[in-house]
Scaffold this active site. Structure first.
Site, short mmCIF file in Angstrom:
data_model
loop_
_atom_site.label_atom_id
_atom_site.label_comp_id
_atom_site.label_asym_id
_atom_site.label_seq_id
_atom_site.Cartn_x
_atom_site.Cartn_y
_atom_site.Cartn_z
N HIS A 69 1.02 -0.90 -0.22
CA HIS A 69 -0.01 0.13 0.11
C HIS A 69 0.43 1.59 0.00
O HIS A 69 0.52 2.24 -0.26
CB HIS A 69 -1.07 0.13 1.77
CG HIS A 69 -1.70 -1.25 1.10
ND1 HIS A 69 -2.98 -1.44 1.89
CD2 HIS A 69 -2.19 -1.97 0.62
CE1 HIS A 69 -3.52 -2.84 1.57
NE2 HIS A 69 -3.22 -3.04 0.98
N HIS A 126 -9.56 -2.07 -4.59
CA HIS A 126 -8.30 -1.97 -3.82
C HIS A 126 -7.64 -3.23 -4.37
O HIS A 126 -5.78 -3.25 -4.24
CB HIS A 126 -8.57 -3.06 -2.45
CG HIS A 126 -7.68 -2.74 -1.89
ND1 HIS A 126 -6.90 -2.23 -0.52
CD2 HIS A 126 -6.88 -4.31 -1.31
CE1 HIS A 126 -6.15 -2.41 -0.19
NE2 HIS A 126 -6.13 -3.48 -0.64
N ASP A 155 -3.28 -2.62 -5.00
CA ASP A 155 -2.39 -3.62 -4.92
C ASP A 155 -1.07 -3.98 -6.08
O ASP A 155 -0.75 -4.04 -5.70
CB ASP A 155 -2.90 -5.07 -4.11
CG ASP A 155 -3.53 -4.92 -2.57
OD1 ASP A 155 -3.26 -4.54 -2.16
OD2 ASP A 155 -4.02 -6.03 -2.48
N HIS A 211 -1.20 -10.67 -4.68
CA HIS A 211 0.44 -10.70 -4.44
C HIS A 211 1.21 -11.37 -5.37
O HIS A 211 1.96 -11.64 -5.88
CB HIS A 211 1.04 -10.38 -3.73
CG HIS A 211 -0.29 -8.70 -2.44
ND1 HIS A 211 -0.44 -8.30 -3.19
CD2 HIS A 211 -0.97 -9.76 -1.48
CE1 HIS A 211 -0.94 -7.47 -2.66
NE2 HIS A 211 -1.36 -8.05 -1.49
ZN ZN Z 1 -3.85 -4.71 -0.22
#
Ligand code: ZN
Length: 311
Positions: free
Chosen positions: A82, A245, A249, A272
């Site tokens: 973030h 979001h 990310d 991720h």
């Molecule tokens: Zn996040």
């Protein structure tokens, strides 16, 4: 010349780590041209520097974690995405992040607080050309099949644009916007993306906590969803906050490349781990990218010269 950027002055934040639950102090400091973004664990007997690079990523379970040389088990900083997203959104190239624990504070679960902190410290232009990582060939990574398929792709593009599609097969999430496209050149990162919070499902909380994850999570720093609905009393900040979001990310995860990308990114249900796999696929193929600078600012993608106005 399109110039590199750092902070004008230092700024601090105090909070808790989302996963560790630990209290952490963070000091963001200006850095010289070509430093990049460097985390420094100042709580260790001898401070350890961890430069942000695609191959510093040592763990991608629920967050992006870096360690020197990407060595798991070494000194680490987790949940950097973030803050990295805010740095990308403001076009910050060089920064020291002194930190007193192994996780970036979650603050309100979005990147809006980081944007506010960085903007309050002020952005300074530096006398060195800003370096971009230009994607010259399509690179794609895929995992799983059928209902478990996830993929992410980078394609050549004169600018930086992201499209993300979610598919959770969950009534509350399915009721939100499922696909978001965001063009970084719009200059609207702060308004359109930065306020989107991280999210979690109550059914996963117990399992995650037993694995030492989300110990600092609460409705103050996350959207919390049970089997049917969003539990936060104020509801969502955007109709498509969850997909947004995921874009937030991805912007942070991709900025771990060490330079802003010139590319179009598309992902279906990635995260991720897949974002880092995509960066590694890109950077291991010398024919898929090149570094470029813009001596003549008018040749830079539209919107990029104004991305982080210095004031
Ligand atoms: Zn996040």
């Amino acid at each position: 010349m399109l110039k590199q950027r750092t902070l004008k002055s230092l700024t601090r934040a105090v909070g808790v780590g989302l996963h560790s639950g630990q209290r952490v102090e963070m000091t963001l400091r200006p850095a010289a041209p070509n430093t990049g973004i460097v985390f420094r664990r100042v709580d260790l007997p001898v401070p350890v520097d961890i430069p942000v690079r695609f191959d510093s990523v040592s763990e991608t379970r629920m967050a992006s974690t870096i360690s020197p040389g990407g060595q798991p088990g070494g000194p680490k900083v987790q949940t950097i995405e973030h803050l990295m997203s805010a740095c990308a959104g403001l076009g910050l190239d060089n920064l020291y992040v002194d930190i007193t624990a192994d996780e970036v504070p979650i603050l309100d679960g979005s990147s809006a607080s980081f944007v506010f902190l960085l903007q309050s410290a002020g952005i300074e232009l530096q006398n060195a050309p800003k370096r971009f990582l230009k994607v010259t060939k399509t690179v794609e990574v895929r995992e799983g099949e059928g209902a478990r398929l996830i993929w992410a792709r980078l394609e050549p593009h004169h600018g930086f644009k992201l499209t993300f599609q979610i598919d959770f097969n969950h009534p509350a999430v399915d009721a939100t916007g499922q696909e978001v496209t965001f063009d970084m050149g719009s200059g609207r990162y702060k308004q359109e993306i930065a306020r989107a919070r991280t999210f979690g499902f109550t059914k996963d909380v117990e399992a995650m906590r037993s694995r030492g994850l989300t110990l600092g999570g609460s409705m103050d720093n996350a959207i919390v969803i049970d089997d049917y609905r969003v539990l936060n009393s104020d509801g969502l900040r955007y109709d498509d906050e969850i997909a947004k979001h995921k874009i937030l990310d991805a912007i942070g995860d991709l900025y771990i490349a060490g330079a802003p990308l010139l590319a179009a990114y598309t992902s279906f249900r990635g995260g991720h781990a897949l974002n880092n796999k995509l960066l590694r696929a890109l950077l291991s193929d010398a024919g898929a990218y090149e570094y470029v600078t813009f001596e003549d600012e008018t040749r830079a993608p539209s919107g990029f010269t104004e991305l982080a106005p210095a004031w």
